[in-house]
Scaffold this active site. Structure first.
Site, PDB file in Angstrom:
ATOM      1  N   CYS A  74       0.871  -1.216  -0.048  1.00  0.00           N
ATOM      2  CA  CYS A  74       0.076  -0.162  -0.117  1.00  0.00           C
ATOM      3  C   CYS A  74       0.864   1.392   0.083  1.00  0.00           C
ATOM      4  O   CYS A  74       0.331   2.425   0.118  1.00  0.00           O
ATOM      5  CB  CYS A  74      -0.889   0.171   1.252  1.00  0.00           C
ATOM      6  SG  CYS A  74       0.220   0.222   2.691  1.00  0.00           S
ATOM      7  N   ASP A 109      12.445  -2.317  11.759  1.00  0.00           N
ATOM      8  CA  ASP A 109      13.108  -1.126  11.349  1.00  0.00           C
ATOM      9  C   ASP A 109      14.025  -0.879  12.370  1.00  0.00           C
ATOM     10  O   ASP A 109      15.338  -0.309  12.032  1.00  0.00           O
ATOM     11  CB  ASP A 109      12.173  -0.029  11.180  1.00  0.00           C
ATOM     12  CG  ASP A 109      11.397  -0.187   9.601  1.00  0.00           C
ATOM     13  OD1 ASP A 109      12.142  -0.489   8.818  1.00  0.00           O
ATOM     14  OD2 ASP A 109      10.177   0.176   9.572  1.00  0.00           O
ATOM     15  N   THR A 149      -6.665   5.297  17.779  1.00  0.00           N
ATOM     16  CA  THR A 149      -7.730   4.528  17.006  1.00  0.00           C
ATOM     17  C   THR A 149      -8.984   5.121  16.434  1.00  0.00           C
ATOM     18  O   THR A 149      -9.410   6.306  17.439  1.00  0.00           O
ATOM     19  CB  THR A 149      -8.432   3.596  18.100  1.00  0.00           C
ATOM     20  OG1 THR A 149      -7.409   2.911  18.859  1.00  0.00           O
ATOM     21  CG2 THR A 149      -9.230   2.424  17.398  1.00  0.00           C
ATOM     22  N   GLY A 176       0.036   3.261  24.481  1.00  0.00           N
ATOM     23  CA  GLY A 176      -0.428   4.277  23.848  1.00  0.00           C
ATOM     24  C   GLY A 176      -0.725   4.167  22.517  1.00  0.00           C
ATOM     25  O   GLY A 176      -0.390   3.161  21.947  1.00  0.00           O
ATOM     26  N   GLY A 177      -1.264   5.038  21.618  1.00  0.00           N
ATOM     27  CA  GLY A 177      -1.599   4.921  20.279  1.00  0.00           C
ATOM     28  C   GLY A 177      -3.050   5.938  19.852  1.00  0.00           C
ATOM     29  O   GLY A 177      -3.351   6.862  20.536  1.00  0.00           O
TER      30      GLY A 177
END
Lengths: 369, 369
Positions: free
Chosen positions: B31, B99, B153, B150-151
């Site tokens: 993508c 990475d 959504t 954390g993040g």
């Protein structure tokens, strides 16, 4: 000082009807999964293990393997909510940095940019819009004294813009948000009503406008939209700096869950048995009446209830009563915009509410830069 | 050891035709905005200022305000490419951590999770699928010795899953990827062909299958799909660890730009005037013939040209010739999967190519865990 003006698609080589906000059905921090659903979805993640503070607070704070050194970081991404791509980039940047500022962290070591280029755009539209968004994001990074190194860019049906802000710092450089004591007050550093302003600004181009034209003029809506855009693109950095100077007992920033949603989270995090009561809500001029009419029409933003989503909203800072006015005065001197004492810290069981006597503070638009 | 098996929607309370991969038109690292377009879009960002290393390499490396302390971080997010939500979560986690591992960084101080819940799913589907994805992501965080705090959504037309990996570390704990010298060799730690396997696995349920059934059986495709899924969900952590033990001169990981795309970036970053020549391409059994037939039909993955996208691919590690075999042997001892010497470092002008004498190494599927 020059007057803020609207993005002109034609002058940028695009069709006069091009609207960046048409690339999504959800706007800004209004795209967040509702807090209740989110908590359910995140059950699988288990509890933070004591090393870090996570979900519900603005940034996570992690001990690193290096003694005394902490990693503080946050991420946010969302969909366009203004039609000016350059300002949209700035807003995305201000919004993600705001979570660091809410911890009293004044510097950011690195920004990552998260970008989804909308597959609904023509090649020409992509070529015009995307670099402007990136430039806005990057310019505000520079203004914040940081830089953007790295990120991810994908193709997506809706345009996505956001980032990750990280600071590596020692314990004395950040302020845990859990130190409120009874007698403290709450200060807010940006007015509410941004989500209503960006929605109303879409309505003036549609049939829906008829419902509102007896209450407010199109010019007043455009003015509110510009004021909201300017406010959302403003860094909360001064607030973070002054939190140290005035010994703040904690803070949060106001985004997708609305002011009360975020203050409820802040209340639950407190060490002492205290609660927060809001007595004043500063709202962008005309947005209270628009919200009220929209509610009559079945679209209730819950602005006076404290749940209207904001994007890149202000900090709510917990301060000693004797320092709050000086804090507000100095913010206004530096940033040329007001801050307000909006609530009290009282003995209680870590809840937050809006007083039945709540007063709306009408905030005039400041559309010069 | 137990055999890997396919996700059964019915056993999970979903319709037998439910396919997570139907929530997107683009798969995994396929993508990504093509590298050339990306560079153009990112022109607005200017050049990294020497404090950090950014776009084109796997992670950014930033000096922090604390002497001798560096922040190394990376982000990646994409769309589902396998139908097993739990494995999809693991793959997203392995992919972003990769990475850091490519920089020889063995530990991660914090993960953030980036999630877009597809608006195309029913409530039931969301309730089943989302926690499984989160659990997969989180379980692999634990296996990697880190945790997710954390993040963000959001709701999005397509399902999005990804993350941010950050490490705070001293100079001796990471390996800059720019130290190749002529005479070194390149080692690859996972086979190629994952993108072809996940596509072919979709084709066996469609009309398109007729084109392939004389060349390969459905069981062989399912086996390749499982092998690809297992490979993509495997951490590159052992590779990172052994990079230190065997004094690696740098590395990259193989994702959306294909093995040659990533090695070209690696070549451009070298301090010495060297180039990379690939003499062997290890490819999952049957995927070479499928790719060749697909190319005849007009869908050219460019597998033998080195440009077929991979998701959570292996590390390409630059090693002294005398150490490469020991490195491969130890990877295989620890991870129970082979690694291969695939190329040479020669005097040159920082380019990468595939030798005209390139040999395909046929990699049998290992579908036990």
């Amino acid at each position: 000082m020059s007057e803020v003006s609207l993005f002109d698609p034609v002058r940028n080589g695009l069709d006069k009807n091009f609207r960046l906000t048409n690339c999504t059905k959800l706007k800004g921090c209004g795209c967040k999964v509702p807090q209740e659903d989110l908590m359910k979805l995140l059950e699988g993640l288990g509890q933070p293990d004591g090393e870090g503070m996570g979900i519900g607070l603005d940034s996570c704070v992690m001990k690193t393997k290096i003694k005394g050194v902490f990693l503080i970081q946050t991420t946010d991404f969302f969909y366009p909510l203004v039609n000016d791509p350059y300002m949209q980039g700035k807003i995305a940047c201000a919004n993600v940095l705001s979570d660091l500022y809410a911890m009293g962290v004044e510097h950011c070591d690195n920004m990552l940019m998260l970008l989804g280029v909308s597959s609904q755009l023509s090649k020409k539209e992509k070529d015009v819009v995307t670099p402007l968004i990136i430039k806005g994001f990057n310019d505000l990074c520079i203004e914040a004294g940081t830089s953007c190194n790295g990120g991810q860019t994908v193709i997506n049906p809706w345009f996505i813009i956001g980032g990750v802000a990280s600071a590596v710092t020692m314990k004395e450089k950040f302020i845990m948000p859990d130190q409120a004591i009874a007698g403290d007050v709450l200060v807010l550093t940006k007015p509410l009503g941004t989500q209503i302003a960006v929605n109303a600004h879409q309505w003036i181009e549609t049939q829906q406008w008829e419902e509102f034209e007896s209450l407010v003029t199109k010019e007043q809506i455009k003015s509110a939209y510009l004021a909201a855009m300017y406010s959302m693109a403003r860094l909360n950095k001064t607030g973070a700096k002054l939190m140290h100077k005035y010994g703040a007992h904690g803070a949060t920033d106001v985004t997708g869950f609305g002011i009360l949603g975020h203050i409820q989270n802040l209340a639950r995090a407190q060490k002492e048995s205290v609660s927060f009561v809001i007595h004043s809500l500063p709202i962008l001029d005309h947005m209270d009446v628009v919200a009220s009419k929209a509610a009559d029409n079945g679209l209730n933003f819950k602005l006076r209830e404290g749940f209207s989503a904001e994007t890149s909203g202000g900090l709510v800072v917990i301060l000693s009563k004797d320092k709050a006015e000086l804090f507000c005065k100095e913010i206004e001197e530096i940033d040329k915009v007001p801050a307000w004492i909006i609530g009290d810290v009282v003995p209680g069981s870590r809840e937050a509410s809006i007083s039945p006597d709540m007063k709306v503070i009408n905030v005039l638009h400041n559309n010069t830069l």
